[in-house]
Scaffold this motif. Structure first.
Motif, PDB file in Angstrom:
ATOM      1  N   ARG A   4      74.580  59.239  63.662  1.00  0.00           N
ATOM      2  CA  ARG A   4      75.755  59.429  64.514  1.00  0.00           C
ATOM      3  C   ARG A   4      76.962  58.765  63.860  1.00  0.00           C
ATOM      4  N   PRO A   5      78.176  59.153  64.304  1.00  0.00           N
ATOM      5  CA  PRO A   5      79.368  58.464  63.799  1.00  0.00           C
ATOM      6  C   PRO A   5      79.335  56.984  64.184  1.00  0.00           C
ATOM      7  N   ALA A   6      79.813  56.143  63.297  1.00  0.00           N
ATOM      8  CA  ALA A   6      79.884  54.709  63.590  1.00  0.00           C
ATOM      9  C   ALA A   6      80.998  54.445  64.591  1.00  0.00           C
ATOM     10  N   ILE A   7      80.780  53.441  65.419  1.00  0.00           N
ATOM     11  CA  ILE A   7      81.793  53.005  66.379  1.00  0.00           C
ATOM     12  C   ILE A   7      82.125  51.541  66.096  1.00  0.00           C
ATOM     13  N   LEU A   8      83.185  51.069  66.711  1.00  0.00           N
ATOM     14  CA  LEU A   8      83.658  49.705  66.484  1.00  0.00           C
ATOM     15  C   LEU A   8      82.535  48.677  66.657  1.00  0.00           C
ATOM     16  N   GLU A   9      81.699  48.878  67.667  1.00  0.00           N
ATOM     17  CA  GLU A   9      80.614  47.924  67.933  1.00  0.00           C
ATOM     18  C   GLU A   9      79.558  47.899  66.824  1.00  0.00           C
ATOM     19  N   ASP A  10      79.556  48.885  65.934  1.00  0.00           N
ATOM     20  CA  ASP A  10      78.592  48.926  64.829  1.00  0.00           C
ATOM     21  C   ASP A  10      79.045  48.145  63.603  1.00  0.00           C
ATOM     22  N   LEU A  49      82.718  56.614  58.620  1.00  0.00           N
ATOM     23  CA  LEU A  49      81.399  55.980  58.551  1.00  0.00           C
ATOM     24  C   LEU A  49      80.440  56.561  59.581  1.00  0.00           C
ATOM     25  N   HIS A  50      79.176  56.587  59.187  1.00  0.00           N
ATOM     26  CA  HIS A  50      78.081  56.998  60.057  1.00  0.00           C
ATOM     27  C   HIS A  50      77.017  55.911  60.014  1.00  0.00           C
ATOM     28  N   VAL A  51      76.167  55.914  61.007  1.00  0.00           N
ATOM     29  CA  VAL A  51      75.025  55.007  61.007  1.00  0.00           C
ATOM     30  C   VAL A  51      73.752  55.804  61.263  1.00  0.00           C
TER      31      VAL A  51
END
Length: 154
Positions: A4-10, A49-51
């Motif tokens: 999934r797309p990375a978010i700020l919390e990642d 970014l993705h995770v």
């Protein structure tokens, strides 16, 4: 693995993964990435970014951004900064990431490129075995990089 797309919390977890991967590379004599990573640099990359997660835990990260020109003289997508938490390496997650990224670019009607240090034979073999074709070696500052392109289906 879920991607999934990375978010700020990642970002903190991405920082941990990139630092661990950088140290593992340095231990092998491969000076691929900076250490330690700069959190502000990662914050600037949000949107690209993705995770990858396993059972909800972030274990991998990578980026995909637009490519204009560069060594290949074409536009397309650029897959970069693939990093997997060291204890999860060697379990096929790298193949999942590269396969997902190729399919993502195909859905967009774009070619996908990636690169690595030309001296990293193991990584070059991995890319060749996972759907990428060698484009060429190109100079970068005081070393060479090997550029690969995702093969078209069929």
């Amino acid at each position: 693995m879920e991607i999934r797309p990375a978010i700020l919390e990642d970002v903190k977890e991405i920082l941990t993964i990139l630092n661990a991967a950088s140290l593992a590379l340095l231990d092998k004599g491969i000076n691929q990435w900076p250490y330690p990573w700069d959190e502000d640099t990662l914050l600037e990359q949000l949107g690209f970014l993705h995770v990858g997660t396993v059972a909800g835990k972030v274990i991998a990260t990578f980026g995909i951004k637009d490519l204009k020109g560069w060594h290949v003289g074409k536009s397309g997508k650029y897959l970069y900064q693939i990093a997997i938490q060291p204890e999860y390496q060697g379990k096929g997650y790298g193949s999942v990431i590269t396969g997902w990224a190729c399919e993502y670019a195909r859905r967009l009607g774009e070619e996908l490129y990636l690169d690595c240090w030309a001296g990293n034979t193991k990584l070059k073999d991995f890319y060749s075995e996972n759907g990428f074709e060698f484009v060429g070696d190109f100079p970068e500052e005081d070393y060479y990089i090997s550029v690969f392109k995702c093969k078209q289906e069929g």
